[in-house]
Scaffold this motif. Structure first.
Motif, PDB file in Angstrom:
ATOM      1  N   GLN A   8      32.272  -4.243  -0.582  1.00 49.57           N
ATOM      2  CA  GLN A   8      33.512  -4.925  -0.219  1.00 49.57           C
ATOM      3  C   GLN A   8      33.069  -6.250   0.384  1.00 49.57           C
ATOM      4  N   VAL A   9      33.749  -7.319   0.053  1.00 48.21           N
ATOM      5  CA  VAL A   9      33.296  -8.639   0.469  1.00 48.21           C
ATOM      6  C   VAL A   9      34.341  -9.302   1.367  1.00 48.21           C
ATOM      7  N   PHE A  10      33.894  -9.692   2.556  1.00 44.91           N
ATOM      8  CA  PHE A  10      34.742 -10.395   3.516  1.00 44.91           C
ATOM      9  C   PHE A  10      33.909 -11.461   4.211  1.00 44.91           C
ATOM     10  N   ALA A  11      34.555 -12.497   4.703  1.00 40.33           N
ATOM     11  CA  ALA A  11      33.869 -13.498   5.518  1.00 40.33           C
ATOM     12  C   ALA A  11      33.359 -12.797   6.776  1.00 40.33           C
ATOM     13  N   ILE A  12      32.127 -13.090   7.163  1.00 39.13           N
ATOM     14  CA  ILE A  12      31.454 -12.330   8.221  1.00 39.13           C
ATOM     15  C   ILE A  12      32.132 -12.456   9.589  1.00 39.13           C
ATOM     16  N   LYS A  13      32.543 -13.645   9.977  1.00 38.10           N
ATOM     17  CA  LYS A  13      33.126 -13.806  11.324  1.00 38.10           C
ATOM     18  C   LYS A  13      34.438 -13.031  11.475  1.00 38.10           C
ATOM     19  N   PRO A  14      35.385 -13.160  10.529  1.00 44.07           N
ATOM     20  CA  PRO A  14      36.606 -12.353  10.657  1.00 44.07           C
ATOM     21  C   PRO A  14      36.324 -10.846  10.572  1.00 44.07           C
TER      22      PRO A  14
END
Length: 90
Positions: A23-29
């Motif tokens: 699953q891919v998400f921006a790391i900070k959020p």
């Protein structure tokens, strides 16, 4: 108890999706979402659950049945098969 393993009903598959990794998400959020939810929260099942809890709506993208998670030793056999299939057809 054997009764707890019994099927009580079959749900319609019309609106079901299979979740795959990665699953891919921006790391900070993502880190903020996990911290907000708490790593011991029982609803934290994966990255998407943390992002949903934080108010995001993860997007669904089409995957492939070949995208398998290697969890058990016998999964290596399947990965080897897929890799050999790709090499032989390229």
């Amino acid at each position: 108890q054997a009764d707890s393993l019994a099927i009580s009903s079959t749900v319609s598959r019309e609106r079901l999706w299979q979740a795959q990794t990665p699953q891919v998400f921006a790391i900070k959020p993502l880190i903020a979402a996990i911290n907000k939810m708490g790593v011991a929260h029982p609803g934290l099942t994966d990255e998407a659950s943390a992002m949903e809890f934080a108010g995001y709506q993860p997007r669904l993208v089409m995957g492939s049945y070949k995208n398998i998670k290697v969890t058990f030793p016998e999964d290596i056999e399947l990965v080897s098969y897929y890799l050999n299939e790709e090499i032989n057809h390229s």
